[in-house]
Design a protein around this motif. Structure first.
Motif, PDB file in Angstrom:
ATOM      1  N   THR A 147       5.616 -14.033   5.831  1.00  0.00           N
ATOM      2  CA  THR A 147       6.651 -13.359   6.777  1.00  0.00           C
ATOM      3  C   THR A 147       4.904 -12.341   7.445  1.00  0.00           C
ATOM      4  N   ASN A 148       5.559 -11.300   8.604  1.00  0.00           N
ATOM      5  CA  ASN A 148       3.912 -10.538   8.885  1.00  0.00           C
ATOM      6  C   ASN A 148       5.166  -9.361   9.366  1.00  0.00           C
ATOM      7  N   HIS A 149       3.841  -8.558  10.227  1.00  0.00           N
ATOM      8  CA  HIS A 149       4.652  -7.213  10.484  1.00  0.00           C
ATOM      9  C   HIS A 149       5.204  -7.548  11.936  1.00  0.00           C
ATOM     10  N   GLU A 150       6.957  -6.517  12.936  1.00  0.00           N
ATOM     11  CA  GLU A 150       7.361  -6.767  13.070  1.00  0.00           C
ATOM     12  C   GLU A 150       6.514  -7.109  14.406  1.00  0.00           C
ATOM     13  N   ILE A 151       5.632  -5.710  14.853  1.00  0.00           N
ATOM     14  CA  ILE A 151       4.811  -5.556  15.880  1.00  0.00           C
ATOM     15  C   ILE A 151       3.099  -5.262  15.341  1.00  0.00           C
ATOM     16  N   PRO A 152       2.225  -4.809  15.871  1.00  0.00           N
ATOM     17  CA  PRO A 152       0.897  -4.180  14.995  1.00  0.00           C
ATOM     18  C   PRO A 152       0.985  -2.475  15.210  1.00  0.00           C
ATOM     19  N   THR A 153       1.591  -2.540  13.648  1.00  0.00           N
ATOM     20  CA  THR A 153       1.506  -1.256  13.065  1.00  0.00           C
ATOM     21  C   THR A 153       0.674  -0.340  12.374  1.00  0.00           C
ATOM     22  N   PRO A 154      -0.118   0.635  12.456  1.00  0.00           N
ATOM     23  CA  PRO A 154      -1.132   1.185  11.290  1.00  0.00           C
ATOM     24  C   PRO A 154      -0.386   1.400  10.117  1.00  0.00           C
ATOM     25  N   PHE A 155      -1.025   1.399   8.832  1.00  0.00           N
ATOM     26  CA  PHE A 155      -0.009   1.041   7.603  1.00  0.00           C
ATOM     27  C   PHE A 155       0.646   2.275   7.685  1.00  0.00           C
ATOM     28  N   PHE A 156       0.511   3.376   7.972  1.00  0.00           N
ATOM     29  CA  PHE A 156       0.484   4.461   7.423  1.00  0.00           C
ATOM     30  C   PHE A 156       2.047   4.501   8.287  1.00  0.00           C
ATOM     31  N   LEU A 157       2.144   3.979   8.805  1.00  0.00           N
ATOM     32  CA  LEU A 157       3.559   4.215   9.794  1.00  0.00           C
ATOM     33  C   LEU A 157       5.072   2.642   9.249  1.00  0.00           C
ATOM     34  N   GLU A 158       4.145   1.623   8.600  1.00  0.00           N
ATOM     35  CA  GLU A 158       4.939   0.668   8.248  1.00  0.00           C
ATOM     36  C   GLU A 158       5.989   1.533   7.112  1.00  0.00           C
ATOM     37  N   ASN A 159       7.502   0.231   7.466  1.00  0.00           N
ATOM     38  CA  ASN A 159       8.375   0.521   6.715  1.00  0.00           C
ATOM     39  C   ASN A 159       8.315  -0.089   5.638  1.00  0.00           C
ATOM     40  N   ASP A 160       8.538   1.133   4.905  1.00  0.00           N
ATOM     41  CA  ASP A 160       7.982   0.569   3.276  1.00  0.00           C
ATOM     42  C   ASP A 160       8.511  -1.069   3.381  1.00  0.00           C
ATOM     43  N   GLN A 161      10.188  -1.281   3.391  1.00  0.00           N
ATOM     44  CA  GLN A 161      10.361  -2.249   2.878  1.00  0.00           C
ATOM     45  C   GLN A 161       9.791  -3.808   3.594  1.00  0.00           C
ATOM     46  N   LEU A 162       9.710  -3.626   4.733  1.00  0.00           N
ATOM     47  CA  LEU A 162       8.432  -4.399   5.349  1.00  0.00           C
ATOM     48  C   LEU A 162       7.212  -5.024   4.562  1.00  0.00           C
ATOM     49  N   ILE A 163       6.808  -3.747   4.043  1.00  0.00           N
ATOM     50  CA  ILE A 163       5.522  -4.098   3.133  1.00  0.00           C
ATOM     51  C   ILE A 163       5.992  -4.600   1.769  1.00  0.00           C
ATOM     52  N   ASP A 164       6.883  -4.364   1.526  1.00  0.00           N
ATOM     53  CA  ASP A 164       7.694  -5.092   0.283  1.00  0.00           C
ATOM     54  C   ASP A 164       7.707  -6.433   0.653  1.00  0.00           C
ATOM     55  N   ASN A 165       8.480  -7.040   1.010  1.00  0.00           N
ATOM     56  CA  ASN A 165       8.839  -8.004   1.960  1.00  0.00           C
ATOM     57  C   ASN A 165       7.501  -9.213   2.175  1.00  0.00           C
ATOM     58  N   ILE A 166       6.682  -8.253   3.150  1.00  0.00           N
ATOM     59  CA  ILE A 166       5.172  -8.735   3.397  1.00  0.00           C
ATOM     60  C   ILE A 166       4.266 -10.011   1.614  1.00  0.00           C
ATOM     61  N   VAL A 167       4.727  -8.482   0.731  1.00  0.00           N
ATOM     62  CA  VAL A 167       4.442  -8.650  -0.547  1.00  0.00           C
ATOM     63  C   VAL A 167       4.571  -9.795  -1.040  1.00  0.00           C
ATOM     64  N   GLU A 168       6.385  -9.853  -1.444  1.00  0.00           N
ATOM     65  CA  GLU A 168       6.901 -10.351  -2.540  1.00  0.00           C
ATOM     66  C   GLU A 168       6.543 -11.960  -1.481  1.00  0.00           C
ATOM     67  N   VAL A 169       7.539 -12.091  -0.344  1.00  0.00           N
ATOM     68  CA  VAL A 169       6.783 -13.454   0.361  1.00  0.00           C
ATOM     69  C   VAL A 169       5.840 -14.417   0.414  1.00  0.00           C
ATOM     70  N   ASN A 170       4.639 -13.605   0.848  1.00  0.00           N
ATOM     71  CA  ASN A 170       3.158 -14.113   1.424  1.00  0.00           C
ATOM     72  C   ASN A 170       2.695 -14.254  -0.411  1.00  0.00           C
ATOM     73  N   ILE A 171       3.064 -13.102  -1.262  1.00  0.00           N
ATOM     74  CA  ILE A 171       2.044 -13.102  -2.037  1.00  0.00           C
ATOM     75  C   ILE A 171       2.964 -13.476  -3.649  1.00  0.00           C
ATOM     76  N   ALA A 172       3.900 -13.275  -3.627  1.00  0.00           N
ATOM     77  CA  ALA A 172       4.110 -13.114  -4.489  1.00  0.00           C
ATOM     78  C   ALA A 172       5.287 -14.189  -5.083  1.00  0.00           C
ATOM     79  N   SER A 173       5.857 -15.009  -4.440  1.00  0.00           N
ATOM     80  CA  SER A 173       6.536 -16.166  -4.047  1.00  0.00           C
ATOM     81  C   SER A 173       5.798 -17.207  -4.019  1.00  0.00           C
ATOM     82  N   VAL A 174       4.417 -17.142  -3.673  1.00  0.00           N
ATOM     83  CA  VAL A 174       3.639 -18.124  -3.768  1.00  0.00           C
ATOM     84  C   VAL A 174       3.335 -18.291  -4.628  1.00  0.00           C
ATOM     85  N   LEU A 175       2.964 -17.128  -5.879  1.00  0.00           N
ATOM     86  CA  LEU A 175       2.091 -17.951  -7.006  1.00  0.00           C
ATOM     87  C   LEU A 175       3.688 -17.971  -8.254  1.00  0.00           C
TER      88      LEU A 175
END
Length: 327
Positions: A147-175
């Motif tokens: 999963t990816n960002h909805e649009i290019p967004t500065p890190f400090f403005l990004e939605n916390d839930q979306l950040i968690d989803n990217i880490v969970e889907v792209n890293i944790a689930s793969v591991l």
């Protein structure tokens, strides 16, 4: 100083200049030779050198291929081509109806067994999926879901839930899913793990920082486990994934065909130290990144590109909001 002494000194100075020029020429020649050799090796790898046969991983012998993100795009094409190679398939994605339609089509066309499992990878790996996988003779794992960002967004403005989803889907689930599969492969002393990465994991992507970082992790981690598992007959590698069709971004069918034909081939020297460059245009671009401008140049170009995309996306949102307000 006498005239004769001046002449001797002049020759000494000239000798130093000649030696210095010769050293610079030698260094320059060695750099050019290295680059030419690396390009020739890359061309040999992507156009001539054969990869490992899928039969080494159980094709046509009852083995299973697990594909995440299987219902669309690259994942769907991996399903078609691995079924054609006579792997049974466990197809995993979010939408059950798409998975079932794909499974029915593949069973009718290729006469292999299929199973489907619908799940949201942002919610973690269910325990019963582990039980299902442990019943299979797994020869191939394609970690394609992301999963990816909805649009290019500065890190400090990004939605916390979306950040968690990217880490969970792209890293944790793969591991987690890879950790389930590895003991099965080790027991058979064979296996193939392909982790679908992205160019943004190799050249950092400002405004897509979490996604870019997750793909950089995937590249490094793939190299690490690849070395760990090599003696067990298991090949693990990261491949850059594509979305839309251009010269650089091919259609799924030729891309997947290239990937499966180059298993175990490093793809030549490139800026990607821990992955494979199976598709020719990818390999060439990676070589150019390595041997043309420095990484700061490419980082700046990426920043400008993502800034442009972000500005256009924000303007589109403004137009849509104005249109909705006027209704």
């Amino acid at each position: 100083m006498s005239v004769s002494e001046k002449v001797v000194q002049l020759f000494k100075d000239n000798d130093k200049a000649v030696i210095t020029a010769a050293l610079f020429a030698l260094v320059g020649a060695s750099v050019v030779t290295r680059r030419v050799f690396s390009l020739l090796k890359l061309l040999f790898d992507v156009y001539i050198r054969p990869g490992k046969s899928l039969k080494n991983f159980g094709a046509g012998r009852g083995a299973w291929a697990i594909i995440t993100g299987a219902s669309d795009g690259i994942g769907k094409e991996f399903a078609y081509q691995l079924a054609q190679a006579k792997f049974n398939l466990l197809l995993i994605s979010r939408t059950e109806s798409k998975l079932q339609a794909l499974a029915n089509e593949i069973e009718q066309k290729h006469n292999v067994e299929t199973r489907i499992y619908a799940m949201d990878f942002s919610k973690g790996i269910p325990e019963n999926l582990k039980e299902i996988i442990n019943q299979l003779d797994v020869g191939v794992l394609i970690n394609n879901v992301a999963t990816n960002h909805e649009i290019p967004t500065p890190f400090f403005l990004e939605n916390d839930q979306l950040i968690d989803n990217i880490v969970e889907v792209n890293i944790a689930s793969v591991l987690r899913i890879t950790k389930i599969v590895i003991p099965i492969m080790k027991a058979k002393n064979r296996g193939l793990i392909i982790n679908c990465g992205s160019f943004s994991g190799y050249v950092p992507s400002p405004y897509l920082s979490v996604y870019s970082g997750s793909k950089a992790f995937l590249s490094t981690w793939s190299a690490a486990i690849g070395m760990e598992l090599k003696s067990s007959g298991i090949t693990a590698t990261a491949m850059s994934k594509i979305r839309r069709a251009t010269w650089l971004i091919p259609y799924p069918k030729p891309y997947v065909k290239a990937v499966l034909s180059k298993i175990g081939v490093p793809g030549g020297a490139s800026a990607i130290p821990f992955g494979s460059n199976a598709y020719p245009s990818h390999a060439l671009v990676n070589w150019l990144i390595s041997y043309t401008f420095d990484m700061h140049f490419w980082l700046r170009r990426n920043f400008e590109h993502q800034t442009d995309i972000r500005n256009r996306a924000l303007r589109k949102r403004e137009r849509e909001a104005a249109a909705a307000k006027s209704q």
